[in-house]
Design a protein around this motif. Structure first.
Motif, mmCIF file in Angstrom:
data_model
loop_
_atom_site.group_PDB
_atom_site.id
_atom_site.type_symbol
_atom_site.label_atom_id
_atom_site.label_comp_id
_atom_site.label_asym_id
_atom_site.label_seq_id
_atom_site.Cartn_x
_atom_site.Cartn_y
_atom_site.Cartn_z
ATOM 1 N N PHE A 19 0.827 -1.212 0.000
ATOM 2 C CA PHE A 19 0.000 0.000 0.000
ATOM 3 C C PHE A 19 0.860 1.260 0.000
ATOM 4 O O PHE A 19 0.543 2.242 -0.678
ATOM 5 N N PHE A 20 1.959 1.242 0.755
ATOM 6 C CA PHE A 20 2.737 2.462 0.937
ATOM 7 C C PHE A 20 3.571 2.866 -0.278
ATOM 8 O O PHE A 20 3.694 4.069 -0.548
ATOM 9 N N PRO A 21 4.139 1.943 -1.053
ATOM 10 C CA PRO A 21 4.760 2.374 -2.308
ATOM 11 C C PRO A 21 3.786 3.056 -3.265
ATOM 12 O O PRO A 21 4.174 3.954 -4.020
ATOM 13 N N GLN A 22 2.517 2.655 -3.234
ATOM 14 C CA GLN A 22 1.518 3.332 -4.057
ATOM 15 C C GLN A 22 1.354 4.784 -3.604
ATOM 16 O O GLN A 22 1.270 5.701 -4.422
ATOM 17 N N LEU A 23 1.290 4.988 -2.294
ATOM 18 C CA LEU A 23 1.233 6.347 -1.762
ATOM 19 C C LEU A 23 2.449 7.146 -2.211
ATOM 20 O O LEU A 23 2.341 8.286 -2.674
ATOM 21 N N ALA A 24 3.638 6.530 -2.034
ATOM 22 C CA ALA A 24 4.891 7.223 -2.341
ATOM 23 C C ALA A 24 4.968 7.606 -3.814
ATOM 24 O O ALA A 24 5.455 8.699 -4.157
ATOM 25 N N ARG A 25 4.500 6.723 -4.691
ATOM 26 C CA ARG A 25 4.551 7.024 -6.122
ATOM 27 C C ARG A 25 3.666 8.219 -6.459
ATOM 28 O O ARG A 25 4.032 9.076 -7.273
ATOM 29 N N GLY A 26 2.498 8.279 -5.845
ATOM 30 C CA GLY A 26 1.640 9.438 -6.063
ATOM 31 C C GLY A 26 2.296 10.724 -5.610
ATOM 32 O O GLY A 26 2.232 11.754 -6.293
ATOM 33 N N VAL A 27 2.946 10.685 -4.440
ATOM 34 C CA VAL A 27 3.668 11.857 -3.927
ATOM 35 C C VAL A 27 4.768 12.255 -4.892
ATOM 36 O O VAL A 27 4.897 13.428 -5.280
ATOM 37 N N GLU A 28 5.589 11.290 -5.287
ATOM 38 C CA GLU A 28 6.740 11.583 -6.141
ATOM 39 C C GLU A 28 6.314 12.156 -7.486
ATOM 40 O O GLU A 28 6.895 13.141 -7.971
ATOM 41 N N ASP A 29 5.301 11.567 -8.109
ATOM 42 C CA ASP A 29 4.863 12.056 -9.421
ATOM 43 C C ASP A 29 4.382 13.496 -9.344
ATOM 44 O O ASP A 29 4.650 14.305 -10.246
ATOM 45 N N GLU A 30 3.670 13.822 -8.282
ATOM 46 C CA GLU A 30 3.150 15.190 -8.152
ATOM 47 C C GLU A 30 4.270 16.183 -7.857
ATOM 48 O O GLU A 30 4.308 17.281 -8.422
ATOM 49 N N LEU A 31 5.198 15.817 -6.972
ATOM 50 C CA LEU A 31 6.301 16.719 -6.627
ATOM 51 C C LEU A 31 7.205 16.987 -7.819
ATOM 52 O O LEU A 31 7.680 18.119 -8.010
#
Length: 325
Positions: free
Chosen positions: A73-85
């Motif tokens: 679950f958490f890599p999915q969160l991280a990918r969303g953060v990274e793509d937006e940043l």
């Protein structure tokens, strides 16, 4: 490619001195530090984000603190953060606390030493005064705490939706797997399911667990069927536990979903790869990460009109561990 040796040569100092400046570790005189920072700027030494932050006191770095990187679950969160940043030219520093307070403190110290301009955290120690002392823009991710800006899904609604779905699909002897007591989203899901089960005409039992780890999920699944061998419906605390319950049920010769129905929580990618595929409550992890990054950037830029709390929707995803109506 410019190396640390090139920086040392340009500044007329040792490689060890450049390393101390980069890591903000150990004593370096003011004049020497200035020479090193100037050399970094002239040579555009990579990582440029660190060099610029030391030289100009500016940074394009954001810290992200997660509780367990092995949980899909958490890599999915991280990918969303990274793509937006990345769309705004920011870069991510990632820390994995393993639910360990000492590791969490160490990562926060690392973030501060690298001059991050904001912090996103999905850990469980926010009640401590540590975060209040940071003087950084902070956004809570996958949980909500007090006065902090937050992006999270409605766990209570999700838990209730799982319980209602099993009842509507004919389950009469339901086992509710209660997630770890120290994880707030797990308790929200549990309370939501309890609200529905307590009002329904079904028998139900609660199995308390202490972890979401792959290693321990197998043991919880075995314990479930030892204590409640006749259960015909399982509300798992998350998808990892749900998949473990599938494996144990099949090992015992049970037919899924005829003998036992199973609903997970999160909708990690592995749900569609399990056999049978796992029905689950989906929370939009990637989008939650993106929205949290947007919120943090708005706060960093001083946009006073930005929405400071975002509650994302959940939905039931039907696959093959629940009966088709």
């Amino acid at each position: 490619m410019v190396t640390i040796k090139d920086v040392a040569r340009e500044a007329g100092v040792s490689v060890a001195t450049v390393s101390r400046v980069l890591n903000n570790n150990g004593y370096v005189g003011v004049d020497t530090r200035k020479k090193v920072m100037e050399a970094m700027a002239v040579l555009e030494y990579s990582p440029n984000e660190v060099a610029r932050s030391l030289y100009k006191r500016e940074s394009k770095l954001i810290g992200l603190l997660l509780p367990d990187i092995t949980n899909p679950f958490f890599p999915q969160l991280a990918r969303g953060v990274e793509d937006e940043l990345s769309k705004s030219g920011y870069r991510l520093l990632l820390g994995n606390s393993d639910e360990n307070m000492d590791k969490e403190l160490e990562y926060i110290q690392t973030f501060v030493q690298n001059h991050v301009v904001g912090l996103l955290t999905a850990t469980n120690h926010v009640e401590d005064t540590l975060y209040d002392s940071l003087k950084l823009p902070i956004v809570m991710l996958d949980r909500a705490y007090g006065h902090y800006p937050s992006v999270y899904s409605d766990g209570r609604e999700g838990g209730g939706l799982a319980a209602k779905t099993l009842i509507d699909k004919g389950a009469k002897r339901i086992t509710l797997v209660k997630g770890p007591a120290h994880i707030r989203p797990a308790q929200d899901r549990f309370k939501g399911a309890m609200d529905v089960l307590s009002e329904a005409d079904v028998d139900f039992a609660v199995l308390a667990t202490t972890s979401y780890s792959f290693e321990e999920a197998k043991g919880f699944a075995e314990e479930l069927f030892i204590k409640y061998p006749n259960t015909d419906g399982v509300i798992a605390s998350n998808d990892i536990v749900g998949i473990a319950v599938i494996h144990q049920a099949l090992k015992l010769g049970k037919v899924i979903p005829d003998d036992v129905q199973i609903i997970g929580y999160d909708d990690i990618p592995q749900c569609s790869l399990s056999y049978p595929t796992l029905s689950t409550i989906r929370q939009p992890a990637y989008e939650m990460g993106r929205q949290a990054a947007r919120l943090l950037l708005s706060i960093i830029k001083g946009e006073s009109e930005c929405e400071r709390t975002m509650q994302m929707p959940v939905e039931f995803i039907e696959r093959n561990t629940t009966r088709k109506e």
